[in-house]
Design an enzyme around this catalytic site. Sequence first.
Site, PDB file in Angstrom:
ATOM      1  N   LYS A  22       4.859 -17.073 -20.381  1.00  0.00           N
ATOM      2  CA  LYS A  22       6.113 -16.333 -20.547  1.00  0.00           C
ATOM      3  C   LYS A  22       6.956 -16.433 -19.274  1.00  0.00           C
ATOM      4  O   LYS A  22       8.161 -16.711 -19.339  1.00  0.00           O
ATOM      5  CB  LYS A  22       5.819 -14.859 -20.817  1.00  0.00           C
ATOM      6  N   ASN A  23       6.321 -16.244 -18.125  1.00  0.00           N
ATOM      7  CA  ASN A  23       7.082 -16.167 -16.874  1.00  0.00           C
ATOM      8  C   ASN A  23       7.482 -17.528 -16.322  1.00  0.00           C
ATOM      9  O   ASN A  23       8.167 -17.603 -15.296  1.00  0.00           O
ATOM     10  CB  ASN A  23       6.306 -15.354 -15.833  1.00  0.00           C
ATOM     11  N   CYS A 116      11.120  -3.652 -17.826  1.00  0.00           N
ATOM     12  CA  CYS A 116      10.025  -2.671 -17.874  1.00  0.00           C
ATOM     13  C   CYS A 116      10.380  -1.464 -16.998  1.00  0.00           C
ATOM     14  O   CYS A 116      11.218  -1.524 -16.140  1.00  0.00           O
ATOM     15  CB  CYS A 116       8.749  -3.293 -17.280  1.00  0.00           C
ATOM     16  N   ARG A 121      13.118  -1.969  -9.294  1.00  0.00           N
ATOM     17  CA  ARG A 121      13.332  -3.414  -9.451  1.00  0.00           C
ATOM     18  C   ARG A 121      14.793  -3.792  -9.201  1.00  0.00           C
ATOM     19  O   ARG A 121      15.505  -4.223 -10.093  1.00  0.00           O
ATOM     20  CB  ARG A 121      12.844  -3.858 -10.828  1.00  0.00           C
ATOM     21  N   ASP A 305       0.277  -8.430 -12.210  1.00  0.00           N
ATOM     22  CA  ASP A 305       0.297  -8.428 -13.682  1.00  0.00           C
ATOM     23  C   ASP A 305      -1.102  -8.305 -14.277  1.00  0.00           C
ATOM     24  O   ASP A 305      -1.236  -8.152 -15.486  1.00  0.00           O
ATOM     25  CB  ASP A 305       0.950  -9.705 -14.205  1.00  0.00           C
ATOM     26  N   ARG A 397       6.214  -8.324 -26.039  1.00  0.00           N
ATOM     27  CA  ARG A 397       7.095  -8.990 -25.068  1.00  0.00           C
ATOM     28  C   ARG A 397       6.383 -10.138 -24.375  1.00  0.00           C
ATOM     29  O   ARG A 397       7.008 -11.084 -23.919  1.00  0.00           O
ATOM     30  CB  ARG A 397       7.568  -7.987 -24.000  1.00  0.00           C
TER      31      ARG A 397
HETATM   32  C1  EPZ Z   1       8.369 -11.419 -12.009  1.00  0.00           C
HETATM   33  O1  EPZ Z   1       9.217 -10.281 -12.058  1.00  0.00           O
HETATM   34  C2  EPZ Z   1       7.584 -11.380 -13.315  1.00  0.00           C
HETATM   35  N1  EPZ Z   1       8.505 -11.469 -14.463  1.00  0.00           N
HETATM   36  C3  EPZ Z   1       6.783 -10.081 -13.392  1.00  0.00           C
HETATM   37  O2  EPZ Z   1       6.000 -10.131 -14.587  1.00  0.00           O
HETATM   38  C4  EPZ Z   1       5.835 -10.030 -12.185  1.00  0.00           C
HETATM   39  O3  EPZ Z   1       5.140  -8.801 -12.194  1.00  0.00           O
HETATM   40  C5  EPZ Z   1       6.651 -10.151 -10.889  1.00  0.00           C
HETATM   41  O4  EPZ Z   1       7.449 -11.349 -10.912  1.00  0.00           O
HETATM   42  C6  EPZ Z   1       5.751 -10.197  -9.655  1.00  0.00           C
HETATM   43  O5  EPZ Z   1       4.852 -11.257  -9.754  1.00  0.00           O
HETATM   44  C7  EPZ Z   1       9.007 -12.682 -14.799  1.00  0.00           C
HETATM   45  O6  EPZ Z   1       8.737 -13.686 -14.165  1.00  0.00           O
HETATM   46  C8  EPZ Z   1       9.933 -12.710 -15.978  1.00  0.00           C
HETATM   47  P1  EPZ Z   1       9.898  -9.697  -8.194  1.00  0.00           P
HETATM   48  P2  EPZ Z   1      10.394 -10.099 -10.963  1.00  0.00           P
HETATM   49  O7  EPZ Z   1      11.340  -9.992  -8.032  1.00  0.00           O
HETATM   50  O8  EPZ Z   1      10.989 -11.406 -10.649  1.00  0.00           O
HETATM   51  C9  EPZ Z   1      11.253  -6.103  -5.456  1.00  0.00           C
HETATM   52  C10 EPZ Z   1       5.066  -9.298 -16.557  1.00  0.00           C
HETATM   53  O9  EPZ Z   1       4.289  -8.361 -16.798  1.00  0.00           O
HETATM   54  N2  EPZ Z   1      12.578  -6.746  -5.447  1.00  0.00           N
HETATM   55  O10 EPZ Z   1       8.898 -10.609  -7.557  1.00  0.00           O
HETATM   56  O11 EPZ Z   1      11.277  -9.009 -11.438  1.00  0.00           O
HETATM   57  C11 EPZ Z   1      10.959  -5.482  -6.807  1.00  0.00           C
HETATM   58  O12 EPZ Z   1      11.527  -4.184  -6.876  1.00  0.00           O
HETATM   59  C12 EPZ Z   1       6.205  -9.098 -15.577  1.00  0.00           C
HETATM   60  O13 EPZ Z   1       4.975 -10.447 -17.051  1.00  0.00           O
HETATM   61  C13 EPZ Z   1      13.563  -6.247  -4.627  1.00  0.00           C
HETATM   62  O14 EPZ Z   1      13.348  -5.284  -3.903  1.00  0.00           O
HETATM   63  O15 EPZ Z   1       9.537  -9.573  -9.730  1.00  0.00           O
HETATM   64  C14 EPZ Z   1       9.462  -5.444  -6.854  1.00  0.00           C
HETATM   65  O16 EPZ Z   1       9.000  -4.268  -6.213  1.00  0.00           O
HETATM   66  C15 EPZ Z   1       6.233  -7.690 -15.014  1.00  0.00           C
HETATM   67  N3  EPZ Z   1      14.796  -6.835  -4.648  1.00  0.00           N
HETATM   68  C16 EPZ Z   1       9.060  -6.678  -6.043  1.00  0.00           C
HETATM   69  O17 EPZ Z   1      10.229  -7.074  -5.300  1.00  0.00           O
HETATM   70  C17 EPZ Z   1      15.069  -7.911  -5.440  1.00  0.00           C
HETATM   71  O18 EPZ Z   1      16.207  -8.424  -5.398  1.00  0.00           O
HETATM   72  C18 EPZ Z   1       8.605  -7.851  -6.900  1.00  0.00           C
HETATM   73  O19 EPZ Z   1       9.665  -8.187  -7.737  1.00  0.00           O
HETATM   74  C19 EPZ Z   1      14.052  -8.403  -6.287  1.00  0.00           C
HETATM   75  C20 EPZ Z   1      12.809  -7.813  -6.274  1.00  0.00           C
END
Ligand code: EPZ
Length: 417
Positions: A22-23, A116, A121, A305, A397
Amino acid sequence: MERIVLEGGVPLKGVIQISGAKNAVLPIIAASLLADGDFTIYDTPWLADVENMCEILASLGVQTEFCDGTLHINTKNLNGVEPTQESVRKMRASFLTMGPLLTRFGKVKMCLPGGCAIGARPIDLHLKGFEALGAQITIGEGHITAEADHLIGSKIYLDFPSVGATENIMMAAVLAEGNTNIENAAAEPEIVDLANFLNAMGAKIKGAGTKIIRIQGVNSLQAITHTVIPDRVEAGSFLVAAAATGGDLLLLNVIEQHLQSIIAKLKEAGIAVEEEYDGLRIRSDGGRLQPLDIKTLPYPGFATDMQPQFMALMTRAKGTSVVAETVFENRFMHVAELQKMGADIRIEGNVARIQGIESLTGADVTATDLRAGAALVIAGLMAKGCTRINEVYHIDRGYEKFCAKLEKVGARIKRIG
Ligand code: EPZ
């Protein structure tokens, strides 16, 4: 409202085919906006999030067709820079269309993304990257607008190795003028799959999968054919389900390297996972496992995850386990639901302490997000008696045919309502 009803106590035995990731497929679908033409994407999982991303593309004039695991995307009539609000609000990954639209058309307008409930986020790192490439960002009335006559390559340091920010900036940089370095980049396998997809389109990206990604801008890209990598989180979830029920499962279509942290933790708990010629095999006698100390980290650390699923597994361990969630600030909503099943869990800030007990007891519980839902299914498979899980749309999802795959290997599980 649909729910899942399951009876625990049955060891899972048989073969499960793992779907495409998915990701990986979500950013790849967004990346198709970077070129005109016909894309063919094999091993696409048909998930609610994939359907939603296709609706977003449709709102921009892009035609998509899904048939038997293959997604066809025709971007020749792409005619918009403002994805439909309704779909964007449903899913945070919608925001991955911003980078491609900005670099291709010099303008994109989106409502603030949804997703979610696992924490605030924010998207500040995405926007910081776009600004470094020369975009003007304006935020007002719940919308974000990014504009730039043309993007110019730059050196960008990410305060946190955000997966989405790395992907969005990479997609914006491939058509920017000059070179871009993304430092402290995320290194997840899904980033590598996206970079491979973009390079096959004609992009010039080096270093994906490491902390520094170097991109040399090009003038244009072409439509291609691609096969999505297997879903390491789906595979990990089934490994945990087998460990939890004392099963014997063979998982087909997996890349063992992507599961190293999961396999290492299962081994520490007392469960061996062997690589066979066509997949991964896991055998368990269903006995109580050794407790674990888990700390979620960016890849190749232990995947956030997989945190809820392992917490469910640890509710029956022989001792106290500790789970520290360092990636998201609110990813313990499954704890209250596991406690309804008798789990002994205490939360102290971003750390959960799980005191293993003899057995869980089936109960009425509610999925709060995608991986929490999977954790509750695993808990139900372990528990004595019947478990009913509400709000199962969360599971749809990210898990393709989840109940059918589990039923095929012996689980007493039904989807009703
Ligand atoms: C991706 O989400 C995945 N989703 C998530 O999978 C996964 O948990 C996550 O990466 C971490 O591995 C997809 O790829 C579609 P991040 P993403 O940006 O990109 C903070 C699942 O269950 N952050 O790495 O949204 C954020 O708040 C889902 O399949 C900022 O502060 O994750 C979080 O605490 C859930 N500012 C941390 O970084 C930003 O601009 C990680 O977020 C962006 C993120």
